[in-house]
Design a protein around this motif. Structure first.
Motif, PDB file in Angstrom:
ATOM      1  N   ALA A   1       0.839  -1.207   0.000  1.00  0.00           N
ATOM      2  CA  ALA A   1       0.000   0.000   0.000  1.00  0.00           C
ATOM      3  C   ALA A   1       0.874   1.258   0.000  1.00  0.00           C
ATOM      4  O   ALA A   1       0.596   2.230  -0.720  1.00  0.00           O
ATOM      5  CB  ALA A   1      -0.924  -0.003   1.214  1.00  0.00           C
ATOM      6  N   LEU A   2       1.931   1.238   0.802  1.00  0.00           N
ATOM      7  CA  LEU A   2       2.845   2.394   0.815  1.00  0.00           C
ATOM      8  C   LEU A   2       3.513   2.558  -0.555  1.00  0.00           C
ATOM      9  O   LEU A   2       3.734   3.686  -1.013  1.00  0.00           O
ATOM     10  CB  LEU A   2       3.902   2.225   1.926  1.00  0.00           C
ATOM     11  CG  LEU A   2       4.939   3.336   2.055  1.00  0.00           C
ATOM     12  CD1 LEU A   2       4.296   4.711   2.246  1.00  0.00           C
ATOM     13  CD2 LEU A   2       5.909   3.058   3.227  1.00  0.00           C
ATOM     14  N   ALA A   3       3.803   1.436  -1.215  1.00  0.00           N
ATOM     15  CA  ALA A   3       4.379   1.521  -2.566  1.00  0.00           C
ATOM     16  C   ALA A   3       3.442   2.312  -3.489  1.00  0.00           C
ATOM     17  O   ALA A   3       3.890   3.176  -4.249  1.00  0.00           O
ATOM     18  CB  ALA A   3       4.639   0.116  -3.115  1.00  0.00           C
ATOM     19  N   HIS A   4       2.165   2.039  -3.384  1.00  0.00           N
ATOM     20  CA  HIS A   4       1.199   2.786  -4.206  1.00  0.00           C
ATOM     21  C   HIS A   4       1.194   4.278  -3.831  1.00  0.00           C
ATOM     22  O   HIS A   4       1.131   5.145  -4.699  1.00  0.00           O
ATOM     23  CB  HIS A   4      -0.210   2.209  -4.016  1.00  0.00           C
ATOM     24  CG  HIS A   4      -0.436   0.932  -4.761  1.00  0.00           C
ATOM     25  ND1 HIS A   4      -1.236   0.840  -5.865  1.00  0.00           N
ATOM     26  CD2 HIS A   4       0.066  -0.316  -4.567  1.00  0.00           C
ATOM     27  CE1 HIS A   4      -1.241  -0.407  -6.317  1.00  0.00           C
ATOM     28  NE2 HIS A   4      -0.457  -1.131  -5.531  1.00  0.00           N
ATOM     29  N   ARG A   5       1.265   4.556  -2.516  1.00  0.00           N
ATOM     30  CA  ARG A   5       1.230   5.965  -2.097  1.00  0.00           C
ATOM     31  C   ARG A   5       2.491   6.707  -2.543  1.00  0.00           C
ATOM     32  O   ARG A   5       2.431   7.894  -2.855  1.00  0.00           O
ATOM     33  CB  ARG A   5       1.051   6.049  -0.571  1.00  0.00           C
ATOM     34  CG  ARG A   5      -0.288   5.479  -0.091  1.00  0.00           C
ATOM     35  CD  ARG A   5      -0.637   5.924   1.320  1.00  0.00           C
ATOM     36  NE  ARG A   5       0.263   5.423   2.352  1.00  0.00           N
ATOM     37  CZ  ARG A   5       0.148   4.218   2.938  1.00  0.00           C
ATOM     38  NH1 ARG A   5      -0.819   3.389   2.586  1.00  0.00           N
ATOM     39  NH2 ARG A   5       1.001   3.855   3.877  1.00  0.00           N
ATOM     40  N   ILE A   6       3.617   5.990  -2.572  1.00  0.00           N
ATOM     41  CA  ILE A   6       4.862   6.633  -3.041  1.00  0.00           C
ATOM     42  C   ILE A   6       4.791   6.885  -4.547  1.00  0.00           C
ATOM     43  O   ILE A   6       5.160   7.959  -5.034  1.00  0.00           O
ATOM     44  CB  ILE A   6       6.091   5.770  -2.679  1.00  0.00           C
ATOM     45  CG1 ILE A   6       6.280   5.736  -1.153  1.00  0.00           C
ATOM     46  CG2 ILE A   6       7.357   6.308  -3.359  1.00  0.00           C
ATOM     47  CD1 ILE A   6       7.398   4.814  -0.672  1.00  0.00           C
ATOM     48  N   GLU A   7       4.293   5.903  -5.289  1.00  0.00           N
ATOM     49  CA  GLU A   7       4.156   6.108  -6.744  1.00  0.00           C
ATOM     50  C   GLU A   7       3.276   7.322  -7.033  1.00  0.00           C
ATOM     51  O   GLU A   7       3.562   8.118  -7.919  1.00  0.00           O
ATOM     52  CB  GLU A   7       3.561   4.870  -7.422  1.00  0.00           C
ATOM     53  CG  GLU A   7       4.538   3.714  -7.605  1.00  0.00           C
ATOM     54  CD  GLU A   7       5.650   4.017  -8.599  1.00  0.00           C
ATOM     55  OE1 GLU A   7       5.686   5.128  -9.161  1.00  0.00           O
ATOM     56  OE2 GLU A   7       6.511   3.139  -8.790  1.00  0.00           O
ATOM     57  N   ALA A   8       2.182   7.465  -6.283  1.00  0.00           N
ATOM     58  CA  ALA A   8       1.243   8.552  -6.556  1.00  0.00           C
ATOM     59  C   ALA A   8       1.736   9.895  -6.013  1.00  0.00           C
ATOM     60  O   ALA A   8       1.539  10.935  -6.638  1.00  0.00           O
ATOM     61  CB  ALA A   8      -0.116   8.216  -5.952  1.00  0.00           C
ATOM     62  N   GLY A   9       2.413   9.876  -4.852  1.00  0.00           N
ATOM     63  CA  GLY A   9       2.745  11.124  -4.179  1.00  0.00           C
ATOM     64  C   GLY A   9       4.070  11.747  -4.605  1.00  0.00           C
ATOM     65  O   GLY A   9       4.316  12.928  -4.339  1.00  0.00           O
ATOM     66  N   SER A  10       4.932  10.990  -5.253  1.00  0.00           N
ATOM     67  CA  SER A  10       6.245  11.532  -5.632  1.00  0.00           C
ATOM     68  C   SER A  10       6.148  12.328  -6.931  1.00  0.00           C
ATOM     69  O   SER A  10       5.267  12.088  -7.760  1.00  0.00           O
ATOM     70  CB  SER A  10       7.253  10.399  -5.828  1.00  0.00           C
ATOM     71  OG  SER A  10       7.342   9.613  -4.663  1.00  0.00           O
ATOM     72  N   ASP A  11       7.075  13.276  -7.099  1.00  0.00           N
ATOM     73  CA  ASP A  11       7.207  13.980  -8.377  1.00  0.00           C
ATOM     74  C   ASP A  11       8.124  13.210  -9.311  1.00  0.00           C
ATOM     75  O   ASP A  11       7.959  13.210 -10.530  1.00  0.00           O
ATOM     76  CB  ASP A  11       7.817  15.375  -8.151  1.00  0.00           C
ATOM     77  CG  ASP A  11       6.955  16.228  -7.247  1.00  0.00           C
ATOM     78  OD1 ASP A  11       5.786  16.481  -7.612  1.00  0.00           O
ATOM     79  OD2 ASP A  11       7.439  16.619  -6.149  1.00  0.00           O
ATOM     80  N   ILE A  12       9.125  12.578  -8.695  1.00  0.00           N
ATOM     81  CA  ILE A  12      10.206  11.931  -9.448  1.00  0.00           C
ATOM     82  C   ILE A  12      10.383  10.530  -8.872  1.00  0.00           C
ATOM     83  O   ILE A  12      10.243  10.344  -7.662  1.00  0.00           O
ATOM     84  CB  ILE A  12      11.509  12.739  -9.266  1.00  0.00           C
ATOM     85  CG1 ILE A  12      11.382  14.110  -9.947  1.00  0.00           C
ATOM     86  CG2 ILE A  12      12.727  11.975  -9.802  1.00  0.00           C
ATOM     87  CD1 ILE A  12      12.467  15.097  -9.530  1.00  0.00           C
ATOM     88  N   PHE A  13      10.689   9.564  -9.732  1.00  0.00           N
ATOM     89  CA  PHE A  13      10.967   8.215  -9.232  1.00  0.00           C
ATOM     90  C   PHE A  13      12.367   7.825  -9.673  1.00  0.00           C
ATOM     91  O   PHE A  13      12.719   7.961 -10.846  1.00  0.00           O
ATOM     92  CB  PHE A  13       9.937   7.215  -9.769  1.00  0.00           C
ATOM     93  CG  PHE A  13       9.960   5.923  -9.012  1.00  0.00           C
ATOM     94  CD1 PHE A  13       9.164   5.749  -7.889  1.00  0.00           C
ATOM     95  CD2 PHE A  13      10.812   4.897  -9.390  1.00  0.00           C
ATOM     96  CE1 PHE A  13       9.199   4.563  -7.164  1.00  0.00           C
ATOM     97  CE2 PHE A  13      10.850   3.717  -8.671  1.00  0.00           C
ATOM     98  CZ  PHE A  13      10.050   3.544  -7.554  1.00  0.00           C
ATOM     99  N   LEU A  14      13.160   7.316  -8.738  1.00  0.00           N
ATOM    100  CA  LEU A  14      14.571   7.067  -9.036  1.00  0.00           C
ATOM    101  C   LEU A  14      14.881   5.573  -9.131  1.00  0.00           C
ATOM    102  O   LEU A  14      14.560   4.805  -8.225  1.00  0.00           O
ATOM    103  CB  LEU A  14      15.416   7.716  -7.922  1.00  0.00           C
ATOM    104  CG  LEU A  14      16.925   7.621  -8.066  1.00  0.00           C
ATOM    105  CD1 LEU A  14      17.391   8.227  -9.383  1.00  0.00           C
ATOM    106  CD2 LEU A  14      17.603   8.329  -6.885  1.00  0.00           C
TER     107      LEU A  14
END
Ligand code: ADP
Length: 493
Positions: free
Chosen positions: A366-379
């Motif tokens: 679930a946190l993975a989904h929130r990070i995908e949605a909430g981040s501007d950039i993914f590294l």
């Protein structure tokens, strides 16, 4: 087409990694296209405990194993139309423990027999069904012997008489190497225990190698990785063999589950959004900053990472780049588990850089989904990456990826520069060298573009428009299958 798809793990039955996701999705996409698909997998003890709709097929197969003969019972589970899953039961091979391939202490000592039996069982099952198999699609070392059996059955009164075999490499690092004494288990002629044109690999029996030598086509999970594995840096000792078969090696990108990873319907995120209506993404960022104890500020670029903490993933570059960006305003949220060494390092960094770096050392979907949605950039600064999923999730979530230009990352992320920005094809940032300098350069380019809202949103929208569905992937496999079937029949193995 009649497609026999063979894999040692298949979602939702049994999974250790990405192979199970592919084997759970791709055959369904073939079936939706109207092909008749038979997926064959072992009936592990762990599968029995899951309460899935599996029933006995009232059939057994008998196959020679060395000097004796072994029996397997067949079970089945419905898929779609005439397509189905068939599971091979053999208590001695598949019910020893929880793990599919071993225990935390190491591999099962009888893996050579377990998967020689599996390949022979798959061939026997197909013969038992009695329908001509057009394509036999095998995956990774566990199924490497099957292309050899298919090749040997060609031209005989077998369901494989006109078959073409396809061998997909998901992970070249696991080669299924076994002691020479066990060669007899394969049932192949003694003269195939040789390095050239055979399956000997530095004194051992190589099951992955067998797949590469005998399959009519070899595929891997991105075009770039298909090229890379023909070089010593990525080839794990098989580069010369792969290079000698270069005209038979194809790269086909995996798909993603576009139902599960969809910002318009995702139940895990603070607000739903789409390319046309991006407001929700702002809320997701706010919520993530709050959850991670970071200053809630839309102006600060937020970088997300979700990753196994393993050397492959280029984490050393991240550790080295942070001090170089001391004076730059950004935030980093990292979610991952893996090597204890990285746990220690990132725990330390989070302590020192509170308010800037937020670290979550766990597995949390679930946190993975929130990070995908909430981040501007993914590294994703990976050293190698056969396909990679998170960069595709990111593109779908309007989260601009920064990646090292390798494998599937190079095939999916188009670097932002004057030309690609002008053409409207840019969707992220790439760097070539696996160095902190190169990563720093890419991060600084992204941070510089981030405040230019129009240009940034163009990047976001281009990413969100891409098609990474399994349908696209299945269509590419279908084209390959048709091409193989149109070729003159290959020689008998
Ligand atoms: P790999 O298969 O090499 O680990 P991929 O990018 O292909 O890399 O796939 C990784 C998958 O595992 C992704 O779906 C990612 O979101 C997920 N994942 C990895 N680590 C975590 C974690 N700590 N918590 C939640 N999901 C994770």
């Amino acid at each position: 087409m009649n497609i026999v798809y063979v894999s040692s793990e298949v979602e939702p039955f049994a999974k250790t990694g990405g192979l199970a996701d592919v084997a759970g999705a791709l055959p369904l996409a073939f079936a939706r296209k109207g092909h008749r698909v038979t997926v064959i997998l072992p009936y592990y003890g762990v599968v029995k405990k899951k309460g899935l709709p599996i029933r006995p097929a009232e059939r057994t197969i008998r196959v020679p194993m060395g000097r004796s003969e072994e029996t397997g019972r067949i079970f089945e589970s419905p898929m779609e139309g005439e397509s189905r899953f068939l599971l091979v039961e053999h208590p001695g091979y598949y019910e020893a423990g929880e793990g599919l391939y071993g225990t935390p202490e190491g591999d099962y000592p009888n893996n050579a027999a377990r998967f020689a039996f599996f390949c022979k069982a798959a061939a026997a099952i197909a013969e038992g069904i009695g329908k001509k198999a057009d394509i036999v699609h095998c995956n990774d070392w566990q199924t490497g012997l099957l292309p050899a059996y298919v090749g040997r059955a060609r031209g005989s009164a077998s369901v494989f008489r006109d078959s073409r075999s396809v061998f997909t490499i998901h992970n070249l690092a696991y080669q299924g190497l076994f002691p020479a004494e066990g060669f007899g288990l394969t049932g192949l002629p003694e003269n195939l225990f040789r390095p050239y044109g055979g399956i000997e690999f530095y004194g051992k029996v190589g099951y992955l190698k067998a797949g590469i030598v005998f399959a009519d086509a070899i595929t891997t999970v991105s075009r770039r990785y298909a090229e890379e594995i023909r070089s010593p840096e990525f080839g794990a000792g098989l580069e010369d063999l792969l290079d000698s078969r270069a005209d038979r090696v194809f790269g086909i990108l995996n798909g993603i589950d576009t139902g599960v990873w969809n910002p318009e319907t995702d139940p895990h995120i603070a607000a739903r959004y789409s390319a046309a209506k991006l407001d929700g993404k702002k809320k997701c960022k706010e919520a993530l900053q709050e959850e991670c104890g970071l200053p809630v500020d839309p102006q600060i670029p937020l970088v997300g990472m979700i990753t196994r903490l393993a050397d492959q993933k280029g984490l050393d570059l991240v550790v080295d780049v942070l001090p170089r960006l001391r004076r730059v305003k950004f935030q980093l949220v990292l979610l991952g588990t893996g090597d204890e060494r990285y746990h220690r390092i990132f725990r330390g960094l989070a302590g020192k850089m509170r308010g800037k770096v937020s670290v979550h050392l766990k597995f949390d979907d679930a946190l993975a989904h929130r990070i995908e949605a909430g981040s501007d950039i993914f590294l994703m600064p990976s050293r190698y990456e056969p396909c990679g999923l998170n960069q595709m999730y990111s593109l779908r979530y309007g989260t601009v990826p920064i990646v090292r230009a390798t494998g599937g990352l190079a095939d999916t992320v188009v670097d932002h520069n004057e030309e690609t920005a002008g053409a409207g094809t840019a969707n992220g940032f790439r760097f070539e060298e696996a160095t902190a300098e190169a990563l720093e350069g890419a991060l600084r380019r992204a941070f510089a573009l981030f405040p230019k809202r129009r240009a940034w949103l163009r990047l976001v929208r281009t990413g969100m428009a891409a098609d990474f569905s399994w349908e696209r992937s299945a269509a590419e496999y279908e084209t390959l299958f048709k091409r193989l079937l149109a070729e003159p029949a290959p020689a008998t193995g």
